[in-house]
Design a protein around this motif. Structure first.
Motif, PDB file in Angstrom:
ATOM      1  N   VAL A   1       0.932  -1.327   0.022  1.00 37.06           N
ATOM      2  CA  VAL A   1       0.041   0.014   0.074  1.00 37.06           C
ATOM      3  C   VAL A   1       0.762   1.152   0.135  1.00 37.06           C
ATOM      4  CG1 VAL A   1      -1.972  -1.310   1.165  1.00 37.06           C
ATOM      5  CG2 VAL A   1      -0.245   0.253   2.736  1.00 37.06           C
ATOM      6  N   SER A   2       0.412   2.172  -0.812  1.00 37.96           N
ATOM      7  CA  SER A   2       1.188   3.419  -0.581  1.00 37.96           C
ATOM      8  C   SER A   2       0.882   4.229   0.494  1.00 37.96           C
ATOM      9  CB  SER A   2       0.540   4.309  -1.839  1.00 37.96           C
ATOM     10  OG  SER A   2       1.391   5.701  -1.973  1.00 37.96           O
ATOM     11  N   VAL A   3       2.131   4.691   1.165  1.00 38.10           N
ATOM     12  CA  VAL A   3       2.010   5.480   2.180  1.00 38.10           C
ATOM     13  C   VAL A   3       2.235   7.005   2.158  1.00 38.10           C
ATOM     14  CG1 VAL A   3       3.127   6.098   4.535  1.00 38.10           C
ATOM     15  CG2 VAL A   3       3.084   3.625   3.735  1.00 38.10           C
ATOM     16  N   VAL A   4       3.117   7.343   1.371  1.00 37.47           N
ATOM     17  CA  VAL A   4       3.379   8.700   0.627  1.00 37.47           C
ATOM     18  C   VAL A   4       4.028   9.028  -0.407  1.00 37.47           C
ATOM     19  CG1 VAL A   4       5.195   8.980   2.262  1.00 37.47           C
ATOM     20  CG2 VAL A   4       4.115  11.162   1.595  1.00 37.47           C
ATOM     21  N   PHE A   5       3.836   9.896  -1.280  1.00 30.33           N
ATOM     22  CA  PHE A   5       4.584  10.186  -2.689  1.00 30.33           C
ATOM     23  C   PHE A   5       4.809  11.745  -2.822  1.00 30.33           C
ATOM     24  CE2 PHE A   5       4.940  11.521  -6.962  1.00 30.33           C
ATOM     25  CZ  PHE A   5       5.611  10.247  -7.364  1.00 30.33           C
ATOM     26  N   LEU A   6       5.944  12.190  -2.572  1.00 27.37           N
ATOM     27  CA  LEU A   6       6.113  13.629  -2.545  1.00 27.37           C
ATOM     28  C   LEU A   6       6.973  13.837  -3.824  1.00 27.37           C
ATOM     29  CD1 LEU A   6       7.509  13.866   1.121  1.00 27.37           C
ATOM     30  CD2 LEU A   6       5.235  14.245   0.207  1.00 27.37           C
ATOM     31  N   GLN A   7       6.871  14.962  -4.316  1.00 25.35           N
ATOM     32  CA  GLN A   7       7.447  15.409  -5.509  1.00 25.35           C
ATOM     33  C   GLN A   7       7.905  16.985  -5.488  1.00 25.35           C
ATOM     34  OE1 GLN A   7       5.385  16.236  -8.896  1.00 25.35           O
ATOM     35  NE2 GLN A   7       6.784  15.494 -10.397  1.00 25.35           N
ATOM     36  N   GLY A   8       9.148  17.251  -5.994  1.00 30.66           N
ATOM     37  CA  GLY A   8       9.537  18.762  -6.320  1.00 30.66           C
ATOM     38  C   GLY A   8       9.980  18.936  -4.858  1.00 30.66           C
TER      39      GLY A   8
ATOM     40  N   GLY B   1      -1.139   3.813   9.965  1.00 31.79           N
ATOM     41  CA  GLY B   1      -1.640   2.590  10.238  1.00 31.79           C
ATOM     42  C   GLY B   1      -2.982   2.225   9.372  1.00 31.79           C
ATOM     43  N   ASP B   2      -3.919   1.822  10.034  1.00 30.49           N
ATOM     44  CA  ASP B   2      -5.232   1.481   9.474  1.00 30.49           C
ATOM     45  C   ASP B   2      -5.604   2.388   8.666  1.00 30.49           C
ATOM     46  OD1 ASP B   2      -4.904  -1.065  10.506  1.00 30.49           O
ATOM     47  OD2 ASP B   2      -6.308  -0.658  12.162  1.00 30.49           O
ATOM     48  N   GLU B   3      -5.677   3.731   9.086  1.00 26.62           N
ATOM     49  CA  GLU B   3      -6.021   5.057   8.216  1.00 26.62           C
ATOM     50  C   GLU B   3      -5.437   5.009   6.930  1.00 26.62           C
ATOM     51  OE1 GLU B   3      -6.678   9.817   8.560  1.00 26.62           O
ATOM     52  OE2 GLU B   3      -5.921   8.512  10.423  1.00 26.62           O
ATOM     53  N   THR B   4      -4.321   4.818   6.766  1.00 29.04           N
ATOM     54  CA  THR B   4      -3.160   4.734   5.517  1.00 29.04           C
ATOM     55  C   THR B   4      -3.720   3.741   4.746  1.00 29.04           C
ATOM     56  OG1 THR B   4      -1.696   6.088   6.492  1.00 29.04           O
ATOM     57  CG2 THR B   4      -1.178   4.861   4.821  1.00 29.04           C
ATOM     58  N   THR B   5      -4.053   2.577   5.212  1.00 33.31           N
ATOM     59  CA  THR B   5      -4.212   1.233   4.682  1.00 33.31           C
ATOM     60  C   THR B   5      -5.565   1.597   4.122  1.00 33.31           C
ATOM     61  OG1 THR B   5      -2.948  -0.162   6.026  1.00 33.31           O
ATOM     62  CG2 THR B   5      -4.746  -1.206   4.851  1.00 33.31           C
ATOM     63  N   SER B   6      -6.556   2.122   4.736  1.00 29.99           N
ATOM     64  CA  SER B   6      -7.927   2.191   4.330  1.00 29.99           C
ATOM     65  C   SER B   6      -7.915   3.128   3.023  1.00 29.99           C
ATOM     66  CB  SER B   6      -9.002   2.450   5.329  1.00 29.99           C
ATOM     67  OG  SER B   6      -9.016   1.641   6.387  1.00 29.99           O
ATOM     68  N   ALA B   7      -7.342   4.325   3.214  1.00 34.99           N
ATOM     69  CA  ALA B   7      -7.331   5.182   2.140  1.00 34.99           C
ATOM     70  C   ALA B   7      -6.512   4.643   1.033  1.00 34.99           C
ATOM     71  CB  ALA B   7      -6.604   6.414   2.754  1.00 34.99           C
ATOM     72  N   ALA B   8      -5.648   3.859   1.049  1.00 31.09           N
ATOM     73  CA  ALA B   8      -5.034   3.448  -0.177  1.00 31.09           C
ATOM     74  C   ALA B   8      -6.055   2.253  -0.883  1.00 31.09           C
ATOM     75  CB  ALA B   8      -3.628   2.598   0.310  1.00 31.09           C
ATOM     76  N   MET B   9      -6.630   1.494  -0.046  1.00 33.37           N
ATOM     77  CA  MET B   9      -7.468   0.665  -0.700  1.00 33.37           C
ATOM     78  C   MET B   9      -8.523   1.118  -1.390  1.00 33.37           C
ATOM     79  SD  MET B   9      -7.488  -2.671   1.741  1.00 33.37           S
ATOM     80  CE  MET B   9      -5.899  -3.702   1.961  1.00 33.37           C
TER      81      MET B   9
ATOM     82  N   GLN C   1     -10.014   8.529 -11.524  1.00 32.76           N
ATOM     83  CA  GLN C   1     -11.127   9.224 -11.187  1.00 32.76           C
ATOM     84  C   GLN C   1     -10.760  10.067  -9.526  1.00 32.76           C
ATOM     85  OE1 GLN C   1     -14.251   6.534 -11.409  1.00 32.76           O
ATOM     86  NE2 GLN C   1     -14.562   6.626 -13.481  1.00 32.76           N
ATOM     87  N   ARG C   2     -10.235   9.322  -8.867  1.00 31.23           N
ATOM     88  CA  ARG C   2     -10.130   9.921  -7.489  1.00 31.23           C
ATOM     89  C   ARG C   2      -8.592   9.780  -6.884  1.00 31.23           C
ATOM     90  NH1 ARG C   2     -13.720   6.922  -3.451  1.00 31.23           N
ATOM     91  NH2 ARG C   2     -13.252   8.588  -2.153  1.00 31.23           N
ATOM     92  N   ALA C   3      -8.468  11.328  -6.582  1.00 29.22           N
ATOM     93  CA  ALA C   3      -7.001  11.351  -6.078  1.00 29.22           C
ATOM     94  C   ALA C   3      -6.950  10.871  -4.734  1.00 29.22           C
ATOM     95  CB  ALA C   3      -6.611  12.634  -6.288  1.00 29.22           C
ATOM     96  N   SER C   4      -5.862  10.246  -4.043  1.00 30.18           N
ATOM     97  CA  SER C   4      -5.774   9.952  -2.581  1.00 30.18           C
ATOM     98  C   SER C   4      -5.595  11.163  -1.827  1.00 30.18           C
ATOM     99  CB  SER C   4      -4.637   9.228  -2.480  1.00 30.18           C
ATOM    100  OG  SER C   4      -4.166   8.846  -1.003  1.00 30.18           O
ATOM    101  N   TRP C   5      -5.740  11.159  -0.713  1.00 29.32           N
ATOM    102  CA  TRP C   5      -5.571  11.972   0.222  1.00 29.32           C
ATOM    103  C   TRP C   5      -4.502  12.366   0.600  1.00 29.32           C
ATOM    104  CZ3 TRP C   5      -3.097  11.596   4.822  1.00 29.32           C
ATOM    105  CH2 TRP C   5      -2.727  10.303   5.138  1.00 29.32           C
ATOM    106  N   PHE C   6      -3.241  11.644   0.341  1.00 33.00           N
ATOM    107  CA  PHE C   6      -1.965  11.982   0.598  1.00 33.00           C
ATOM    108  C   PHE C   6      -1.218  12.081  -0.741  1.00 33.00           C
ATOM    109  CE2 PHE C   6      -2.663   7.282   0.944  1.00 33.00           C
ATOM    110  CZ  PHE C   6      -2.092   6.918  -0.424  1.00 33.00           C
ATOM    111  N   GLU C   7      -2.038  12.318  -1.854  1.00 30.16           N
ATOM    112  CA  GLU C   7      -1.534  12.264  -3.024  1.00 30.16           C
ATOM    113  C   GLU C   7      -1.981  13.429  -4.300  1.00 30.16           C
ATOM    114  OE1 GLU C   7       0.667   9.333  -5.672  1.00 30.16           O
ATOM    115  OE2 GLU C   7      -1.185   9.364  -6.433  1.00 30.16           O
ATOM    116  N   PRO C   8      -1.205  14.601  -4.186  1.00 33.94           N
ATOM    117  CA  PRO C   8      -1.837  15.700  -5.176  1.00 33.94           C
ATOM    118  C   PRO C   8      -2.350  15.241  -6.564  1.00 33.94           C
ATOM    119  CG  PRO C   8       0.072  16.472  -3.667  1.00 33.94           C
ATOM    120  CD  PRO C   8      -0.032  15.003  -3.773  1.00 33.94           C
ATOM    121  N   ALA C   9      -3.163  16.045  -7.147  1.00 30.56           N
ATOM    122  CA  ALA C   9      -3.643  15.545  -8.492  1.00 30.56           C
ATOM    123  C   ALA C   9      -2.445  15.724  -9.572  1.00 30.56           C
ATOM    124  CB  ALA C   9      -4.676  16.398  -8.798  1.00 30.56           C
ATOM    125  N   ASN C  10      -1.822  16.598  -9.302  1.00 32.57           N
ATOM    126  CA  ASN C  10      -0.266  16.623 -10.409  1.00 32.57           C
ATOM    127  C   ASN C  10       0.505  15.431 -10.169  1.00 32.57           C
ATOM    128  OD1 ASN C  10       0.653  17.618  -7.914  1.00 32.57           O
ATOM    129  ND2 ASN C  10       2.265  18.734  -8.803  1.00 32.57           N
TER     130      ASN C  10
END
Length: 257
Positions: A128-135, A163-171, A236-245
């Motif tokens: 599962v993705s935890v975080v993706f940072l750019q720039g 934890g579970d919050e990150t897992t749920s968001a990723a799924m 269609q949906r962007a994750s709360w931890f990943e900006p649309a760009n």
């Protein structure tokens, strides 16, 4: 001398053979034998289709000799034609059964049977993705990696894991993968259940966490839900931890598909 066949006797032998097959297939000690049985059944079904058509033709072609119990030819001929029509209908259903049996045999042919069963409740491993940072957001972590090594960057990004919050968001958003996404210009390191990928060329860092789903809890569409292939949902949906760009960049690079 020519050989004469008795259709009635042959039909009786076929019926007896099917009863024997029904008895023999109650259990299979060696599942490898199933494919051969399916092949024989497929051949038998095709022959059954031919027999039904021939029986229909026999009723139709001999209706001049058809009478009812009271000697009425019109009634007997009508019943012979009805029987022929019903036999043709039965043959059409056999065609459908043949299609399904052929599909079953094709799928069975792709099964590799092992002597040792799989362990019960085996875990399905996904990332599962935890975080993706750019720039600019990634520069601090990349500088940390340059100064103190990849493990320092990995430990820093662990603070994004809830934890579970990150897992749920990723799924929910489909950021779940068979293997952590990685490209040719990326570096990576793993520590325990965490996997870090980073690239100075693309100026980004990403952290993934291993997640085990017990097979007893897995859904029937697990391959789509947990296999990292829910492309439409990710678009269609962007994750709360990943900006649309960032989502768009990952899709361009093929990481989100």
């Amino acid at each position: 001398m020519p050989t004469f066949y008795d259709p009635g006797a042959d039909a009786g032998e076929a019926s007896e053979a099917l009863r024997g097959l029904a008895h023999a297939t109650r259990t299979f000690e060696n599942p490898q034998d199933i494919y051969g049985v399916l092949g024989d059944l497929l051949s038998g079904v095709r022959s059954l289709r031919q027999v039904l058509d021939q029986l229909a033709a026999a009723h139709s072609n001999n209706r001049s000799r058809a009478f009812d119990d009271h000697g009425n030819h019109a009634t007997g001929s009508k019943d012979a034609l009805t029987a022929a029509d019903e036999l043709h209908q039965a043959a059409s259903f056999i065609d459908q059964a043949e299609d399904r049996l052929s599909a079953a045999a094709s799928a069975a042919g792709r099964v590799a049977w092992h002597d040792v069963p799989a362990p019960d409740n085996a875990a399905l491993q996904r990332w599962v993705s935890v975080v993706f940072l750019q720039g600019e957001e990634a520069e601090e972590v990349l500088d940390m990696i340059d100064a103190d090594g990849a493990d320092a960057g990995l430990n820093h990004l662990k603070s994004w894991d809830y934890g579970d919050e990150t897992t749920s968001a990723a799924m929910e958003n489909g950021y779940v993968y068979d293997v952590p996404p990685s490209g040719p210009l990326e570096n990576e390191t793993r520590e325990g259940d965490y996997h870090l990928t980073f690239s100075h060329s693309f100026e980004h860092v990403a952290l993934y966490r291993r997640h085990n789903v017990e097979s007893i809890d897995a859904l029937p569409d697990d391959s789509r839900r947990f296999g990292g292939r829910s492309a439409t949902l990710r678009q269609q949906r962007a994750s709360w931890f990943e900006p649309a760009n960032i989502t768009a960049l990952k899709q361009q690079r093929g990481l989100g598909l």
